[in-house]
Scaffold this active site. Structure first.
Site, PDB file in Angstrom:
ATOM      1  N   GLU A 183       0.785  -1.035  -0.006  1.00  0.00           N
ATOM      2  CA  GLU A 183       0.086   0.066  -0.038  1.00  0.00           C
ATOM      3  C   GLU A 183       0.869   1.201   0.055  1.00  0.00           C
ATOM      4  O   GLU A 183       0.775   2.174  -0.734  1.00  0.00           O
ATOM      5  CB  GLU A 183      -0.897  -0.048   1.151  1.00  0.00           C
ATOM      6  CG  GLU A 183      -2.010  -0.998   1.182  1.00  0.00           C
ATOM      7  CD  GLU A 183      -3.070  -0.678   0.101  1.00  0.00           C
ATOM      8  OE1 GLU A 183      -3.202   0.716  -0.302  1.00  0.00           O
ATOM      9  OE2 GLU A 183      -3.691  -1.842  -0.265  1.00  0.00           O
ATOM     10  N   SER A 184       1.789   1.442   0.772  1.00  0.00           N
ATOM     11  CA  SER A 184       2.380   2.703   1.157  1.00  0.00           C
ATOM     12  C   SER A 184       4.064   2.465   1.031  1.00  0.00           C
ATOM     13  O   SER A 184       4.688   3.653   1.056  1.00  0.00           O
ATOM     14  CB  SER A 184       2.473   3.044   2.385  1.00  0.00           C
ATOM     15  OG  SER A 184       2.934   2.483   3.355  1.00  0.00           O
TER      16      SER A 184
END
Length: 423
Positions: free
Chosen positions: A305-306
């Protein structure tokens, strides 16, 4: 009995009871419809989004109306809904062509699009339509792109190798992705669709125009003079153009490459350095018991995700380490303001994973198989996964197996002919 005016009628500022006693004014209801698609209306991690959706919602709010929005299965069906009085507004870019001009009245913001060639950036770029002679171009069969290419081929005296693709197997977005991946050399799409997809595939070149300008706008029923006037006034408001530009940039310009999900269903794919996966190992371990899964699953989701960057905010507003939408965090008992705190961010994600797992338990009994469904639901929303399971059952796929079954149905769901059967 309370009498109120609809969006197409004259606005009644003083509704009355049947005994003529004045009562407090109630807002109009704006009955509108749009199409499901990446430029108009879609579900992103449980949150409804879309360029046309955001604008029609804002118009209703600015005009003090209650929005009643429906989703039509096709443009033809959308226009019929307007004509038949089922809705008052088609909140979707309806082209200015003779056939449609007779059926509805255009109103509000006018969009200008044109057809463009989608080609890989760099290398020997095609910069003139005459250079298409001898080239192979893939397009949807019997689409306006197909017709434009056939006309262009006649204008040039032949020589363009046009490959029509059946819409049942591939759609425009699939062809764009295939150009990006080098699977096909060229395709043709509208400029707005090209811009949207370039935000996902920045290596594409969409600069070559191959058609005249095509104008489009929202449309109302022919007798909806008041609503048409309100849309036109709203479009001309001094503060509206900047807001429209902001919404346009969000959907068509900001890169959406970050956060693209990798396959973490078969392997976590994480590297260990000095005995650690990330700076947040202790945080993942602290909250993993909530999920019922190994802490490394939380870490894998955080990485995909990040890339373990808690400062990331996506184009859609997803925040932090686990890229949660503010509304999702609130539903998990975490204030949106707390998403900047890695511990609160991971805690909200762990609670979400537990909720998704519980919701899917009755549909997918095997825990290891269910984990794949949970990860998919985390990425695209539980509603999408329920729909994909329903599609799998409808088309003879195993609804209890993700890879090769429900995963295929989830891809089918992006195609109108399959999505529409769920409406």
């Amino acid at each position: 009995m309370l009498l109120t005016a609809g969006a197409c009628g004259k606005k009644n500022s003083k509704p009355v009871h049947s005994d003529k006693t004045p009562v407090e004014a109630t807002p109009d209801t704006l009955k509108a419809a749009t199409l499901y698609g990446p430029t108009s209306y879609f579900n992103y991690r449980g949150q409804i989004m879309g360029f046309d959706y955001e604008n029609v919602k804002r118009f209703a709010e600015d005009e003090g109306m209650i929005l009643d929005l429906k989703i039509a299965p096709s443009l033809h069906a959308l226009l019929k809904m307007v004509q038949d009085g089922e809705v008052d507004l088609a909140a979707y870019p309806v082209p200015y062509i003779e056939e449609y001009n007779k059926r509805v009245r255009h109103a509000g913001h006018k969009e200008v699009t044109w057809q463009v060639l989608v080609q890989p950036a760099g290398g020997k770029r095609i910069s003139d339509v005459t250079q298409l002679v001898g080239k192979t171009v893939y397009v949807e069969k019997d689409s306006k792109y197909h017709y434009r290419l056939k006309n262009l081929d006649q204008e040039l005296g032949g020589g363009i190798d046009i490959v029509p693709i059946n819409k049942d197997s591939l759609i425009t977005e699939d062809l764009i992705q295939m150009v990006d991946h080098g699977e096909i050399p060229l395709t043709v799409v509208d400029s707005d669709i090209a811009e949207l997809n370039k935000s996902y595939y920045p290596r594409l070149d969409i600069g070559m125009k191959i058609s005249l300008d095509q104008y489009s706008s929202w449309a109302v029923r022919n007798d909806c003079d008041s609503l048409a006037a309100r849309l036109d006034r709203w479009d001309k408001k001094s503060d509206n153009s900047e807001m429209l530009r902001t919404v346009y940039k969000k959907y068509f310009e900001i890169s959406k490459n970050s956060g693209i999900y990798e396959d973490v269903t078969t392997s976590y794919g994480l590297s260990i350095k000095n005995g650690r996966i990330s700076p947040y190992d202790e945080t993942f371990k602290r909250h993993a018991h909530i999920t019922g899964y190994d802490w490394q699953l939380l870490a894998a989701i955080g990485y995909n995700e990040s890339r373990f960057d808690n400062s990331v905010v996506s184009w859609a507003g997803a925040q932090g380490l686990m890229q949660l939408m503010p509304a999702t965090a609130r539903a998990m008992g975490i204030s949106p303001e707390s998403l900047r705190n890695p511990d609160a961010n991971v805690l909200a994600a762990a609670r979400l994973i537990k909720k998704l797992d519980s919701s899917l338990e009755s549909k997918v009994a095997d825990p290891s198989e269910r984990m794949k469904f949970v990860i998919a639901a985390y990425n695209c929303g539980l509603g999408h996964i329920y729909d994909a399971i329903a599609l799998a059952e409808k088309y003879g796929l195993d609804p209890n197996v993700w890879t090769g079954s429900v995963s295929e149905a989830a891809l089918m769901k992006s195609r109108p002919q399959y999505y529409n059967c769920l409406l």
